[in-house]
Design an enzyme around this catalytic site. Structure first.
Site, short mmCIF file in Angstrom:
data_model
loop_
_atom_site.label_atom_id
_atom_site.label_comp_id
_atom_site.label_asym_id
_atom_site.label_seq_id
_atom_site.Cartn_x
_atom_site.Cartn_y
_atom_site.Cartn_z
CG HIS A 272 26.77 44.77 35.11
ND1 HIS A 272 26.87 43.68 35.93
CD2 HIS A 272 27.82 45.56 35.44
CE1 HIS A 272 27.93 43.79 36.69
NE2 HIS A 272 28.52 44.93 36.43
P1 TYD Z 1 32.41 45.62 35.21
O1 TYD Z 1 32.02 44.25 35.62
O2 TYD Z 1 31.50 46.35 34.26
O3 TYD Z 1 32.66 46.52 36.50
P2 TYD Z 1 31.68 47.11 37.62
O4 TYD Z 1 30.47 46.24 37.67
O5 TYD Z 1 32.49 47.07 38.85
O6 TYD Z 1 31.36 48.51 37.26
O7 TYD Z 1 33.88 45.55 34.60
C1 TYD Z 1 34.62 46.73 34.35
C2 TYD Z 1 35.71 46.40 33.37
O8 TYD Z 1 36.63 45.46 33.97
C3 TYD Z 1 35.19 45.77 32.09
O9 TYD Z 1 35.93 46.34 31.01
C4 TYD Z 1 35.56 44.31 32.21
C5 TYD Z 1 36.73 44.30 33.18
N1 TYD Z 1 36.72 43.12 34.04
C6 TYD Z 1 37.64 42.11 33.85
O10 TYD Z 1 38.50 42.19 32.95
N2 TYD Z 1 37.62 41.02 34.67
C7 TYD Z 1 36.70 40.91 35.67
O11 TYD Z 1 36.70 39.88 36.41
C8 TYD Z 1 35.73 41.94 35.86
C9 TYD Z 1 34.70 41.87 36.94
C10 TYD Z 1 35.77 43.03 35.02
#
Ligand code: TYD
Length: 136
Positions: free
Chosen positions: A53
């Site tokens: 993303h």
């Molecule tokens: P995501 O940012 O997509 O993770 P990564 O980039 O590490 O793969 O987030 C994964 C999940 O965690 C998503 O359901 C949202 C949640 N999340 C939070 O609740 N708070 C946060 O600060 C972050 C970064 C993610």
């Protein structure tokens, strides 16, 4: 609009003692933004890919506080890979950059200092939407 060359490795300070080392990061002082959120990734399986993303506004410092992993950054035209394996360096990710993380070593911890609170509206989760945002 930022590109991958704007995302740089930053040296972090180390307070070294024979009893162990310490690194302090202070928002607006040795980090160029106010830190609104801290999170960390851990227990990541070695074959896992994280990220996938971009963000419209978010700035981040990403640090391998333990172990190692690879961060791939993409501005739509160019890609750049960073191997993070020390708590003494941070990768500064600017807004508008696609990222993917892989090759997490066993026991690794990825610490992220973020300029904004969690907000799903700041995410671009489709690569096609990302290219459109980048006018590509
Ligand atoms: P995501 O940012 O997509 O993770 P990564 O980039 O590490 O793969 O987030 C994964 C999940 O965690 C998503 O359901 C949202 C949640 N999340 C939070 O609740 N708070 C946060 O600060 C972050 C970064 C993610």
């Amino acid at each position: 609009m930022n590109n991958v060359e704007d995302c740089i490795i930053v040296d972090l300070p180390q307070v070294y003692r024979s009893q162990g080392s310490l690194t302090a990061l202070e928002g607006g002082i040795n980090i160029p933004f106010d830190i609104q959120r801290v999170y960390y990734l851990y227990d990541v399986p070695n074959n896992s890919t994280r990220g996938g993303h971009a963000h419209y506004e978010l700035q981040q410092y990403v640090i391998a506080t333990s172990g190692s992993f690879t961060m791939m950054l993409d501005d739509g035209r160019n890609k750049k890979e960073f191997f993070l394996n020390t708590p003494l360096k941070a990768l500064y990710i600017k807004p508008g950059i696609w990222r993917e993380m892989k090759n997490f070593s066993s026991g690794s911890v990825c610490l992220v200092l973020a300029s904004l609170l969690y907000d799903e509206k700041d995410y671009i989760r489709s690569y096609q939407d990302f290219l459109t945002y980048r006018s590509l």
